[in-house]
Design an enzyme around this catalytic site. Structure first.
Site, PDB file in Angstrom:
ATOM      1  N   SER A 201       0.813  -1.206   0.000  1.00 44.69           N
ATOM      2  CA  SER A 201       0.000   0.000   0.000  1.00 44.69           C
ATOM      3  C   SER A 201       0.855   1.268   0.000  1.00 44.69           C
ATOM      4  O   SER A 201       1.712   1.450  -0.858  1.00 44.69           O
ATOM      5  CB  SER A 201      -0.964  -0.048   1.188  1.00 44.69           C
ATOM      6  OG  SER A 201      -1.944   0.949   1.095  1.00 44.69           O
ATOM      7  N   ASP A 364      -9.578  -3.339  -5.319  1.00 49.06           N
ATOM      8  CA  ASP A 364      -9.308  -4.323  -4.265  1.00 49.06           C
ATOM      9  C   ASP A 364     -10.107  -4.036  -2.995  1.00 49.06           C
ATOM     10  O   ASP A 364      -9.758  -4.503  -1.909  1.00 49.06           O
ATOM     11  CB  ASP A 364      -7.804  -4.388  -3.960  1.00 49.06           C
ATOM     12  CG  ASP A 364      -7.241  -3.108  -3.340  1.00 49.06           C
ATOM     13  OD1 ASP A 364      -8.031  -2.201  -2.993  1.00 49.06           O
ATOM     14  OD2 ASP A 364      -6.012  -3.013  -3.193  1.00 49.06           O
ATOM     15  N   HIS A 397      -7.546  -5.525  -0.397  1.00 46.27           N
ATOM     16  CA  HIS A 397      -6.361  -4.713  -0.112  1.00 46.27           C
ATOM     17  C   HIS A 397      -5.518  -5.308   1.013  1.00 46.27           C
ATOM     18  O   HIS A 397      -4.286  -5.287   0.951  1.00 46.27           O
ATOM     19  CB  HIS A 397      -6.813  -3.297   0.261  1.00 46.27           C
ATOM     20  CG  HIS A 397      -5.712  -2.297   0.311  1.00 46.27           C
ATOM     21  ND1 HIS A 397      -5.034  -1.857  -0.794  1.00 46.27           N
ATOM     22  CD2 HIS A 397      -5.156  -1.641   1.375  1.00 46.27           C
ATOM     23  CE1 HIS A 397      -4.120  -0.969  -0.445  1.00 46.27           C
ATOM     24  NE2 HIS A 397      -4.167  -0.824   0.870  1.00 46.27           N
TER      25      HIS A 397
END
Length: 425
Positions: A201, A364, A397
């Site tokens: 991320s 996601d 995610h």
């Protein structure tokens, strides 16, 4: 059955790695977490002014020197302590210094830099509920990596970001220097082998900046490969919710309005607002009186009542968001797809104090597909930039760090990167 197949796959990879290790050993791996992906501690000084009586004594138990766990703190689930948490996590932009700082009376520190320890669980006493990179670390260890020898972690104060050229960013810049030193040490301690950076991320944005802030000679010497997991290269629509109405990340019982102000002050959250290069003219937020695209973030910030965020956004963050420069280092993006992800937000007559109605698109669950795939579009003409994208359907995610199929893809890619040394010898 899926778990059994995964274990068998890992066993086969481990056997193949024995050959790889016998000839060239493993390239060291450095894990760079995402936003909220490592433990953070705080302590209160004389300048601290609690917002309520509860905050005077919470938490009761503290470590030596007055330190206590700030993130993740289970107390955030209880309304009286949610405000204490938010006040202590808040950042302030100092226009005279042109930089961000902690709230008055709050000191913070990051634990165990260089180690994976603070990345495994956000609260070690709640391992099952707060596991973060523990499954990934275990999977890497199963294919031969050893924490502290060939496997390292780079935790940081994820509230802070970076700034465009010409603007100070004391905390973020210090992290990049520490990360650079860690890369060089990991390489030096492993016979000069270049490093594989694996980010999740927000960590991917920091890693890309690290590469581009150092000369190509340094990159070629110290970086073998960059594996970016679930990176929001162009920001996310979810950040528009965060700034407008507050966002609880799915944590139950927390009133998003209690954490909204703190989330607005986060420098890294500002960095994750939608990038116009990626989202274009698409209308992301629609109200009875106005619409907002990624080109209209400054008007959006004013209209939601956060006008003080406009100046640092336009001067420090916006130019930084546009610096998605190809580093000429091999990059593999591993992303989830086919998960409902907020794409357009509709606010009604009650304004931004209520959560919006949402139209969903592909992504996601947190990052939109346009952002996950941004490098493919932006670097389409870059002849000297090796770029590979691996999509995993149905992976969110965060589950990319925990799902067996996703872990097999990640460890398989890292195995492949290592095995190329053998094939080229």
């Amino acid at each position: 059955m899926k778990r059994l197949m995964f274990k068998l796959g890992i066993l086969c990879m481990s056997m193949m790695f024995y050959v790889c290790q016998a000839t060239s050993n493993l390239h060291p791996v450095i894990l760079v977490p995402g936003n909220g992906g490592n433990q953070l501690e705080a302590r209160l000084t004389r300048g601290y002014k609690p917002s309520s009586l509860f905050c005077h004594w919470y938490p009761i138990l503290k470590q030596k020197g007055g330190w206590f766990r700030q993130w993740f703190d289970p107390g955030v689930l209880l309304a009286p302590f949610t405000q204490c948490f938010a006040d202590r996590m808040m950042l302030f932009y100092d226009k005279d210094l042109d930089d961000y700082r902690n709230a008055p009376g709050i000191e913070t520190r990051v634990l165990h830099f260089g180690s994976t320890q603070s990345l495994l669980y956000l609260d070690p006493s709640l391992k099952r509920a707060t596991a973060y990179m523990a499954p990934l670390v275990e999977s890497l260890e199963e294919i031969g990596y050893v924490s502290g020898e060939t496997l390292f972690g780079a935790p940081y104060d994820f509230r802070y970001g970076l700034a465009a050229e010409g603007h100070p960013s004391k905390v973020g810049s210090k992290f990049l220097l520490d990360l650079k030193d860690l890369v060089e040490k990991a390489s030096r301690d492993n016979g000069g082998k270049p490093v594989i950076i694996v980010s999740h991320s927000l960590g991917g944005l920091f890693a890309l900046q690290l590469l581009n802030k150092n000369p190509i000679s340094w990159r070629k010497k110290y970086i073998k490969h960059f594996v970016a997991l679930s990176t929001p290269w162009g920001g996310t629509v979810v950040q528009m919710v965060t700034f407008a109405s507050g966002y609880t990340l799915g944590v139950p019982f927390v009133d998003p309005l209690l954490v909204r102000e703190e989330q607005r002050t986060s420098e890294s959250n500002t960095w994750l607002l939608p990038n116009a290069k990626v989202f274009g003219e698409r209308k992301l937020v629609i109200t009875p009186d106005a619409t907002y695209s990624a080109h209209e973030i400054t008007r959006f910030l004013n209209d939601i009542g956060f006008s003080r965020g406009v100046y640092p956004y336009t001067t420090r963050i916006l130019p930084l968001m546009e610096q998605l420069i190809a580093p000429e280092v091999p990059i593999t993006c591993i992303i989830g797809s086919d998960v409902r992800t907020p794409e357009t937000l509709f606010y009604g007559e009650n304004g931004f104090d209520e959560q919006p109605d949402v139209v969903y698109g592909d992504g996601d669950g947190t990052v939109n597909m346009a952002s996950l795939l941004a490098l493919e579009k932006l670097w389409a003409e870059e002849k000297h930039q090796p770029l590979k994208v691996i999509r995993i359907g149905g992976i969110s995610h965060t589950s990319i760090l925990q799902n067996d199929s996703a872990l097999a893809e990640i460890t398989g890619e890292i195995y492949s990167i290592n095995s190329r040394v053998v094939s080229s010898a």
